[in-house]
Design an enzyme around this catalytic site. Structure first.
Site, PDB file in Angstrom:
ATOM      1  N   ASP A  64      -1.992  12.668 -10.735  1.00  0.00           N
ATOM      2  CA  ASP A  64      -1.604  12.327  -9.362  1.00  0.00           C
ATOM      3  C   ASP A  64      -1.724  10.840  -9.027  1.00  0.00           C
ATOM      4  OD1 ASP A  64      -4.332  12.222  -9.507  1.00  0.00           O
ATOM      5  OD2 ASP A  64      -4.740  13.549  -7.834  1.00  0.00           O
ATOM      6  N   HIS A  65      -2.507  10.094  -9.792  1.00  0.00           N
ATOM      7  CA  HIS A  65      -2.748   8.690  -9.447  1.00  0.00           C
ATOM      8  C   HIS A  65      -1.683   7.749 -10.041  1.00  0.00           C
ATOM      9  CE1 HIS A  65      -6.603  10.005  -7.974  1.00  0.00           C
ATOM     10  NE2 HIS A  65      -6.999   8.779  -7.710  1.00  0.00           N
ATOM     11  N   ASP A 119     -13.608  11.927  -9.420  1.00  0.00           N
ATOM     12  CA  ASP A 119     -12.977  11.261  -8.295  1.00  0.00           C
ATOM     13  C   ASP A 119     -13.916  11.405  -7.107  1.00  0.00           C
ATOM     14  OD1 ASP A 119      -9.985  10.233  -7.478  1.00  0.00           O
ATOM     15  OD2 ASP A 119     -11.173  11.005  -5.810  1.00  0.00           O
ATOM     16  N   ARG A 379      -9.724   4.703   2.804  1.00  0.00           N
ATOM     17  CA  ARG A 379     -10.335   3.417   2.431  1.00  0.00           C
ATOM     18  C   ARG A 379      -9.427   2.255   2.830  1.00  0.00           C
ATOM     19  NH1 ARG A 379     -12.710   5.624  -3.262  1.00  0.00           N
ATOM     20  NH2 ARG A 379     -14.559   6.486  -2.260  1.00  0.00           N
ATOM     21  N   SER A 535     -15.298   4.267  -5.137  1.00  0.00           N
ATOM     22  CA  SER A 535     -14.770   5.256  -6.075  1.00  0.00           C
ATOM     23  C   SER A 535     -15.764   5.665  -7.151  1.00  0.00           C
ATOM     24  CB  SER A 535     -13.523   4.687  -6.745  1.00  0.00           C
ATOM     25  OG  SER A 535     -13.902   3.883  -7.838  1.00  0.00           O
ATOM     26  N   ARG A 537     -14.786   5.554 -10.314  1.00  0.00           N
ATOM     27  CA  ARG A 537     -14.217   5.036 -11.570  1.00  0.00           C
ATOM     28  C   ARG A 537     -15.300   4.434 -12.461  1.00  0.00           C
ATOM     29  NH1 ARG A 537     -10.918   0.650  -8.031  1.00  0.00           N
ATOM     30  NH2 ARG A 537     -10.407   2.619  -7.052  1.00  0.00           N
TER      31      ARG A 537
END
Ligand code: MIC
Ligand code: SF4
Length: 646
Positions: A64-65, A119, A379, A535, A537
């Site tokens: 999706d990203h 995520d 964000r 995030s 990440r």
């Protein structure tokens, strides 16, 4: 003494430690999710662990990203993830099927279960009573392999909701109000539990907006009870059988309490550049706007889209404004097409985007220079939109839609009467874009498809006896992972190539950092409070690891990023006295003697010597038993390999 809902679910899942607040506990994980920007790394890590099939009840890999596919990289990663999923027992949600959190809520979430996702907005699942937590990719890989997930046993904040939202005041305004009161670091170490008579007035998509954006509080997660509203939602998704009623005991004890009278809330917006910089529309005034983006995992449900379509009906988007709309999932988009609402949006001049993260992570739709953009996202960190001087305001879909028509920030209550928006009794269910894994007997025949952009995990090493390193960067408070490892259309395709992506590490703050750190060989980053917020990440830890960062010394850390540093084998240190922050400058030579011995002996108080100034600075190295072993081993991958070998 009664239990909170959080405690009930955690108690059901605890496999290590005891339910003592502030101590580390390991919990069993029922479900995992990954998305593609963190997923490639997570599945490389999973492969490195050598576990043939996932051991969870359900694991899902979403794409999706990175759906821009401006080069071969994204598509290669999609194929890699798809093939790993097929082989190892993971469901694969194909590109186009929607944003991970929206789809997971619709199709897979189950009240009372635990979910971790690579995520930070995984807490969306709290909208149906899950303990759903954002984590680094390595933690998700370990959970897929059957390992426990470790958190600090949280404090529980009760948010007592009373009353009912006024017309055109939205769930977004509820979470913005919580952010206004608690700030972006107010939730660290806490779970936010919603209760009170106001809960039953909120639908599941509204609850999910609130738990989703609870990530911006720094909280471990947020959760709503599972009640008749939850049941109706699951029934409409043709999954009523997974419903169970769940709530806190009447005499449950909470650590903090916040009261929100929904009837008193007004439309709010988070102003540039922090989600807690919240003001009412009246305070901000009718500023002229350039862009409106509706979508993201916070506000892309069918309910949101129904409200947007109602506002856009028969109107035209203001000539000075660009309006984009990304429905959150194939289900939402398809239903909009079926019920004619999509046509209303197209007719009004909206630019319809695919069901994916898109502009939320800077994948297109960057605003014009100094452009004012209203977004229904979660964000608004500096530069995240892809335009460095873009001014991003976070608002409800209602406010976004009406402002797109008027061309100025507009109070949605000006629209006039609000009809009752009711969710359909049945959603259109078609899971044909979710590929089930191969049967276990056939897994050997599945070939893993690896593209040339996929590079191995960076080199790690066990903790050295002492650290002698230069301060390669000094940054202020509230540094986000978007500062540390920016995303966007140019950089996101490099997520599976740490050497290449490292060239962009911290470039938002200092363009020279990657070169300087590499040249230094070994270095230490110094920062302020709430370092690493945002995030999940792990690239924000893996890129510094690749660049030779040995330790990060700050006033305080955000939860997921601290865990990611430990997982990468980077020492997380805090100042014993925050005023000592001033005693280090960029370029100073720093030393920590006998650090390995101190960690082995669980000695939290250690001394850092600034060799340039001669000053000694007391710092804290607070590691739980497991975190200590991970750091000594050189990171979670080495630690897990060592444990498996034992
Ligand atoms: C985000 O919203 O910042 C992201 C992009 O979804 C991240 C994950 C990532 O960086 O891949 C998150 O929230 O964890
Ligand atoms: Fe995607 Fe944005 Fe949600 Fe992150 S916050 S998962 S980028 S939609």
């Amino acid at each position: 003494m009664g239990l909170t809902l959080t405690e009930k679910i955690l108690k059901n899942h605890i496999v290590d430690g005891e339910m003592i607040k502030g101590t580390e506990i390991g919990i069993r994980i029922d479900q995992t999710l990954t998305q593609d920007a963190t997923g490639t790394m997570a599945y490389l890590e999973f492969e490195a662990m050598g576990v043939p099939r996932v051991k969870t009840e359900r694991s899902v890999a979403y794409i999706d990203h990175n759906t821009l596919q401006s080069g071969f990289e994204n598509a290669d990663d999609h194929r890699f993830i798809g093939s790993v999923a097929k082989k190892h027992g993971i469901y694969f949600s194909r590109p186009g099927n929607g944003i991970c959190h929206q789809v997971h809520l619709e199709r897979f979430g189950i009240p009372g279960k635990t979910l971790i996702g690579s995520d930070s907005h995984t807490p969306t699942g709290g909208g149906i009573g899950m303990i759903a937590i954002g984590a680094g990719g390595l933690d998700v890989a370990v959970a897929m392999g059957g390992g426990a997930y470790y958190i600090t046993c949280p404090k529980i904040v009760k948010v007592e909701l009373t009353g009912k939202l006024s017309p055109w005041v939205a769930a977004k305004d509820v979470i913005l109000e919580v952010l206004r009161r608690m700030s972006v670091k107010g939730g660290v170490g806490k779970v936010i539990e919603y209760c009170g008579e106001g809960v039953s007035t909120l639908s599941v998509p509204e609850r999910a907006t609130i738990t989703n954006m609870g990530a911006e509080l720094g909280a471990t997660t947020s959760i709503f009870p599972s009640d008749e509203v939850t049941r109706s939602f699951l029934k409409a998704q043709q999954r009523e059988e997974v419903w169970v009623p769940l709530s806190a005991d009447a005499d449950a004890q909470y650590d903090e309490e916040i009261n929100i009278n929904l009837s008193e809330l007004v439309p709010l917006a988070a102003c540039p550049h922090m989600p807690d910089n919240v003001k009412s529309v009246k305070e901000i005034g009718n500023i002229k706007i350039d862009q409106v983006c509706i979508g993201s995992c916070t506000n892309s449900s069918l309910l949101d889209m129904m409200k947007v379509a109602h506002i856009l009906k028969g109107k035209t988007v203001n000539p000075d404004v660009s309006l984009s709309i990304a429905p959150g999932s194939k289900q939402v988009l398809n239903m909009l097409a079926q019920n004619g609402l999509l046509s209303i949006m197209i007719d009004a001049g909206a630019r319809i985007l695919e069901s994916a993260c898109g502009p939320c992570i800077g994948m297109g739709q960057s605003p014009n220079s100094k452009g004012i953009s209203l977004r229904t996202f979660n964000r608004n960190f500096l530069g995240r939109s892809g335009t460095k001087d873009g001014q991003i305001y976070l608002v409800s879909p209602e406010m976004a839609a009406i402002s797109a028509i008027t061309g100025v920030l507009t109070d949605p209550r000006d629209i006039g009467e609000m009809p009752e928006f009711k969710l359909p009794e049945t959603f259109t269910v078609n899971d044909n874009m979710i590929v089930p894994p191969a049967a276990e007997a056939d897994m050997d025949s599945v070939e893993i498809l690896r593209g040339p952009n996929i590079k191995p995990f960076p080199q790690t090493a066990p903790l050295s006896d002492s650290i002698d390193a230069v301060c390669s960067l000094k940054v202020e408070d509230n540094i986000t992972t978007d500062h540390i490892m920016p995303a966007g259309a140019k950089i996101l395709p490099l997520r599976s190539n740490i050497p290449a992506i490292s060239k962009f590490c911290f470039t938002v703050c200092d363009e020279q950092f990657p070169e300087r750190a590499l040249a230094a060989g070994k270095s230490i980053i110094v920062g302020g409070a709430n370092y690493g917020q945002g995030s999940s990440r792990e690239h924000a830890a893996l890129a510094p690891l690749y660049l030779g960062v040995k330790a990060v010394l700050v006033k305080s850390f955000a939860r997921i990023h601290r865990a990611n540093l430990i997982n990468a084998g980077i020492l997380p240190l805090t100042f014993a006295d925050e005023n000592d922050y001033d005693k280090i400058s960029m370029g100073d030579e720093l030393a920590i003697e006998d650090i390995r011995k101190s960690v082995e002996n669980s000695q939290a108080d250690i001394t850092l010597k600034n060799k340039t100034t001669g000053v000694e600075i007391p710092v804290l190295c607070e590691l739980s038993g497991r975190a200590k072993d991970i750091i000594l081993a050189g990171g979670l991958l080495d630690y897990t390999r060592e444990s498996l070998n034992k």
